[in-house]
Design a protein around this motif. Structure first.
Motif: not given
Length: 392
Positions: A110-117, A383-392
């Motif tokens: 679906y083009g949705i980024p997936v991360g590992f924490e 936190t916003n900044a991280v999610f902004d980066k990974v969602s580009r």
């Protein structure tokens, strides 16, 4: 030692919400024009889940851009059902399964980024020996099977994801080198309830002087920290010998090394059971100094600074080993102390005798840092900044 009146609170599990409530939060976020960051964790607990999932979602409640919602292993089907309104999926410290792999593939399609924490270096089988040695794990076929399986499954999950999120720059570099992918940092920080009780205890301490008892607190949590405790054990014995009013308080499971028997018999070593994260703040507030000794190696350099800011929030001085993260968070002699082996007893005796006349200033500075750098409401931007980066 300080006398602290317990702070009343409703529940030690504020994250216990129903699946219906969390789905409603997901839908509400989209209606408000926010992007949804969804966390997936195996099963809620009071350590990693609280700091790495619940607290982050609580910070995002204050965001005008992002909404944070968490789900568990048994709820994966709902992620598929609502995939159209999810913008980022973060899989937090989740051991690989076929079902998880299928979920990751679905989101990627679906083009949705997936991360590992991850908040620890627990995704590289080549580090099993170091980890088992650091944690004082008994060598046996069963233990090797467990650790190779645990790290191997975490590594497989990490490799299938698009990016990583960790607690500090040291760990993020290791993760990036392992995968060749970006790894971002969201520091550990305190949630609303933790801050509320901590502020209360800090104010209580400000209104009183420490009693004649000088209490050194070691909040180990688990027996795996025995090798860390050995770093400072001989010097603690020296302090107990020289200071008749000194008491060592240990919270958690720890088998004391030889040399402490006399002080245990005399009641000068308190060994208390694990408590929930809210009551822990009271126990930390009651002591005069918090110690955070660690072995220094690749594994411990990945650890976060939570033992520092938990104490700072309630007005307790911290003495810590200068690992990577403690070096980054503590300004030595200004808002805490960084001590190598051979320096612990001298500094603890100095604090005991208050010879430096600087303890109150250090407590004040540390408290302010705990708010500026580790309060959930001050972590929204990062936190916003991280999610902004990974969602580009």
């Amino acid at each position: 030692m300080y006398k602290i009146i317990p702070h009343a609170y409703d529940t030690e599990f504020p994250w216990n919400t129903t699946i219906s409530e969390r789905i409603e939060k997901l839908l509400k976020g989209k209606k408000q024009g926010k992007r949804n960051a969804v966390y997936l964790y195996e099963l809620a607990d009071t350590s990693t889940f609280r700091y790495r999932v619940y607290n982050v979602c609580q910070a995002l409640d204050l965001s005008i851009e992002w909404n944070g919602v968490y789900f568990f292993a048994s709820e994966m089907k709902y992620l598929i059902e609502y995939i159209d309104i999810i913008d980022v999926l973060v899989i937090a410290r989740f051991r690989w399964t076929q079902e998880l792999s299928s979920l990751i593939s679905k989101f990627k399609s679906y083009g949705i980024p997936v991360g590992f924490e991850s908040d620890d270096m627990i995704f590289d089988n080549s580090e099993v020996g170091l980890i088992m040695n650091t944690l004082s794990v008994e060598e046996s076929s069963e233990r090797y099977d467990y650790w190779f399986s645990y790290l191997g499954r975490m590594e497989r999950t990490l490799q299938e994801c698009d990016f990583g999120i960790t607690t500090n720059d040291y760990l993020s570099k290791i993760m990036s080198e392992k995968t060749g992918k970006e790894a971002y940092v969201i520091k550990n920080f305190m949630n609303r309830l933790q801050l509320e009780v901590s502020d209360d205890y800090y104010e209580q301490k400000k209104r009183q002087a420490s009693s004649e008892k000088f209490v050194i607190g070691y909040f180990s949590g688990t027996p795996s920290h025995i090798n860390d405790f050995r770093v400072v054990a001989p010097e603690l014995i020296n302090v107990l010998e020289q200071c008749p009013n000194a008491i060592l308080r240990i919270v958690g499971f720890l088998t004391l090394p030889k040399g402490f028997e006399e002080y245990v018999e005399k009641g000068r070593v308190e060994q208390l059971q694990l408590v929930n994260f809210v009551d822990l703040q009271q126990l930390i507030a009651e002591v005069d100094v918090n110690i955070a000794p660690l072995m220094i190696n690749r594994f411990t350099n990945c650890k976060s600074e939570l033992k520092y800011f938990e104490a700072a929030a309630v007005g307790t001085i911290t003495c810590a080993t200068p690992t990577f993260t403690f070096n980054q968070s503590i300004k030595n002699g200004v808002d805490g102390y960084l001590l190598n082996q051979g320096e612990w007893s001298g500094k603890l005796l100095e604090i005991y005798n208050d010879k430096n006349k600087n303890n109150m200033e250090i407590i004040k500075n540390a408290k302010q840092k705990s708010i500026d750098n580790y309060a959930f409401y001050n972590m929204v931007g990062d936190t916003n900044a991280v999610f902004d980066k990974v969602s580009r």
